[in-house]
Design a protein around this motif. Sequence first.
Motif, mmCIF file in Angstrom:
data_model
loop_
_atom_site.group_PDB
_atom_site.id
_atom_site.type_symbol
_atom_site.label_atom_id
_atom_site.label_comp_id
_atom_site.label_asym_id
_atom_site.label_seq_id
_atom_site.Cartn_x
_atom_site.Cartn_y
_atom_site.Cartn_z
ATOM 1 N N PHE A 1 56.354 62.459 55.167
ATOM 2 C CA PHE A 1 57.406 63.418 54.831
ATOM 3 C C PHE A 1 56.961 64.323 53.684
ATOM 4 O O PHE A 1 57.182 65.537 53.709
ATOM 5 C CB PHE A 1 58.682 62.660 54.477
ATOM 6 C CG PHE A 1 59.867 63.534 54.166
ATOM 7 C CD1 PHE A 1 60.046 64.770 54.770
ATOM 8 C CD2 PHE A 1 60.834 63.110 53.256
ATOM 9 C CE1 PHE A 1 61.148 65.566 54.485
ATOM 10 C CE2 PHE A 1 61.931 63.900 52.956
ATOM 11 C CZ PHE A 1 62.086 65.132 53.571
ATOM 12 N N LEU A 2 56.316 63.743 52.678
ATOM 13 C CA LEU A 2 55.858 64.532 51.534
ATOM 14 C C LEU A 2 54.844 65.596 51.971
ATOM 15 O O LEU A 2 54.891 66.742 51.516
ATOM 16 C CB LEU A 2 55.266 63.617 50.471
ATOM 17 C CG LEU A 2 56.273 62.731 49.732
ATOM 18 C CD1 LEU A 2 55.559 61.620 48.972
ATOM 19 C CD2 LEU A 2 57.121 63.558 48.772
ATOM 20 N N LYS A 3 53.932 65.210 52.866
ATOM 21 C CA LYS A 3 52.949 66.176 53.366
ATOM 22 C C LYS A 3 53.640 67.279 54.167
ATOM 23 O O LYS A 3 53.281 68.467 54.065
ATOM 24 C CB LYS A 3 51.911 65.465 54.222
ATOM 25 C CG LYS A 3 50.964 64.587 53.423
ATOM 26 C CD LYS A 3 49.995 63.828 54.329
ATOM 27 C CE LYS A 3 49.089 62.925 53.496
ATOM 28 N NZ LYS A 3 48.161 62.126 54.346
ATOM 29 N N TYR A 4 54.632 66.892 54.953
ATOM 30 C CA TYR A 4 55.383 67.879 55.738
ATOM 31 C C TYR A 4 56.114 68.846 54.812
ATOM 32 O O TYR A 4 56.055 70.076 55.004
ATOM 33 C CB TYR A 4 56.377 67.159 56.640
ATOM 34 C CG TYR A 4 57.158 68.073 57.543
ATOM 35 C CD1 TYR A 4 56.595 68.563 58.711
ATOM 36 C CD2 TYR A 4 58.473 68.449 57.228
ATOM 37 C CE1 TYR A 4 57.307 69.414 59.548
ATOM 38 C CE2 TYR A 4 59.189 69.299 58.055
ATOM 39 C CZ TYR A 4 58.596 69.779 59.221
ATOM 40 O OH TYR A 4 59.294 70.626 60.043
ATOM 41 N N ALA A 5 56.799 68.302 53.797
ATOM 42 C CA ALA A 5 57.526 69.144 52.854
ATOM 43 C C ALA A 5 56.583 70.091 52.124
ATOM 44 O O ALA A 5 56.888 71.279 51.936
ATOM 45 C CB ALA A 5 58.282 68.271 51.858
ATOM 46 N N VAL B 1 57.931 75.585 50.076
ATOM 47 C CA VAL B 1 59.188 75.988 49.447
ATOM 48 C C VAL B 1 59.322 75.218 48.128
ATOM 49 O O VAL B 1 58.702 74.169 47.942
ATOM 50 C CB VAL B 1 60.396 75.695 50.361
ATOM 51 C CG1 VAL B 1 60.310 76.518 51.637
ATOM 52 C CG2 VAL B 1 60.495 74.205 50.679
ATOM 53 N N PRO B 2 60.122 75.724 47.175
ATOM 54 C CA PRO B 2 60.291 75.001 45.905
ATOM 55 C C PRO B 2 60.863 73.600 46.133
ATOM 56 O O PRO B 2 61.795 73.425 46.919
ATOM 57 C CB PRO B 2 61.275 75.887 45.128
ATOM 58 C CG PRO B 2 61.156 77.239 45.744
ATOM 59 C CD PRO B 2 60.857 77.002 47.187
ATOM 60 N N LEU B 3 60.280 72.630 45.435
ATOM 61 C CA LEU B 3 60.694 71.227 45.587
ATOM 62 C C LEU B 3 60.976 70.621 44.221
ATOM 63 O O LEU B 3 60.304 70.920 43.242
ATOM 64 C CB LEU B 3 59.585 70.408 46.262
ATOM 65 C CG LEU B 3 59.125 70.843 47.651
ATOM 66 C CD1 LEU B 3 57.900 70.032 48.064
ATOM 67 C CD2 LEU B 3 60.241 70.685 48.679
ATOM 68 N N ILE B 4 61.974 69.739 44.188
ATOM 69 C CA ILE B 4 62.203 68.874 43.033
ATOM 70 C C ILE B 4 62.201 67.451 43.563
ATOM 71 O O ILE B 4 62.963 67.118 44.471
ATOM 72 C CB ILE B 4 63.517 69.216 42.312
ATOM 73 C CG1 ILE B 4 63.422 70.625 41.698
ATOM 74 C CG2 ILE B 4 63.811 68.185 41.217
ATOM 75 C CD1 ILE B 4 64.666 71.070 40.946
ATOM 76 N N ALA C 1 48.201 70.075 46.477
ATOM 77 C CA ALA C 1 47.169 70.551 47.402
ATOM 78 C C ALA C 1 47.646 71.776 48.176
ATOM 79 O O ALA C 1 46.831 72.565 48.679
ATOM 80 C CB ALA C 1 46.784 69.435 48.372
ATOM 81 N N GLN C 2 48.986 71.934 48.257
ATOM 82 C CA GLN C 2 49.570 73.067 48.971
ATOM 83 C C GLN C 2 50.104 74.141 48.030
ATOM 84 O O GLN C 2 49.963 75.342 48.275
ATOM 85 C CB GLN C 2 50.707 72.582 49.874
ATOM 86 C CG GLN C 2 50.278 71.626 50.967
ATOM 87 C CD GLN C 2 49.443 72.291 52.033
ATOM 88 O OE1 GLN C 2 49.515 73.500 52.230
ATOM 89 N NE2 GLN C 2 48.615 71.509 52.720
ATOM 90 N N HIS C 3 50.726 73.702 46.927
ATOM 91 C CA HIS C 3 51.289 74.666 45.967
ATOM 92 C C HIS C 3 51.695 73.927 44.706
ATOM 93 O O HIS C 3 51.719 72.692 44.664
ATOM 94 C CB HIS C 3 52.489 75.407 46.568
ATOM 95 C CG HIS C 3 53.662 74.536 46.897
ATOM 96 N ND1 HIS C 3 54.628 74.190 45.980
ATOM 97 C CD2 HIS C 3 54.034 73.924 48.050
ATOM 98 C CE1 HIS C 3 55.541 73.419 46.534
ATOM 99 N NE2 HIS C 3 55.199 73.230 47.805
#
Length: 349
Positions: A141-145, A150-153, A173-175
Amino acid sequence: MVEVKINDDVKVGGTNQCFIIAEVGQNHQGDIEIAKKLIKAAKDAGANCVKFQKTCLKEKFTKKYLERPYDNPNSWGKTYGDHKRHLEFSESQYRELFKYAHEVGILCTASAMDMVSFDFLVNMKAPFIKIGSGDSNNLLFLKYAASKKVPLIISTGMVDKTAVKTIYDIISAQHKNFCLLHCISAYPVPYEDCNLTVIQDYMNTFDIPIGYSGQEQGTAVALGAVALGAKVLEKHITLEKTMKGTDHVCSLTPTEFQQLVRDVRVIENALGTPIKKVVTSEIPCIDKLQKSLVMGCTKNKGEILYPGDVKIKVAEPKGLNALHFEEVIYKTLVYDKKEDEPLNSGDFC
């Protein structure tokens, strides 16, 4: 420090104010009118954002788990599935809540409990998406998110520091448009388990904004988190702590939440800068109480000032600052000086 851009007007981290999230979770009890009251209460309290929880039950739970009996004072059904279905808003209801929050003037989002819910929130253009501690070990799920950029908390309860580093590595690794929240997943959290100094450890380890999601009772621990540098603060909000549900006991009423926001802003203002200096507000006390160098006895021009000849007192008029005591000792007077008379820079050589 990297800032997280929530939208064109809101950034988290750096020199920005602590971003305060009023966590409704499922304190709405499955009633959309209660949910709207909580949105309005969060806005009136001064929160920056109000947050719910979005779940696709068949994606998050196994069929057998949903079928297990759930008979307790907080249950809304005979099985856990019945209970969760009662509390889960439909997609159309979420659209209604997001629209209402926009009308009220507060950001609205939700924790995505699974990939289907994550996609829904992306399509809803949520300002950011929260990933709760329940998914702190859900690497898929974390890799998918992360891939959605998009901004994540992200809350980090129920795992150790090694797992938190893994979360950081996956997303970064993505942002870098994400925050990590220190969190202890208990309801309520015993104060001795809060371990707020983890916030400082995170700040020393990760180059992103760090925050705190608090499930303890009251506001003292949350305020301590802000004093330690938390740039995001999440606390539960409820209309009444005696309402049915496990989260109400560690939630804040609207009045308490409003006080929390006020106190957070006071703390932020009080933290100031790490430069110790005399500030303007101290001048009246300096004029009234700060001590000067004065004569301890009468001495004549040409005599030497020995340690017992100089006293430190509050004087009128003021003399040299008492910090200069060592510079005055063993100097020669160039004027006659009487006992209690202030010493000034031109009185000796």
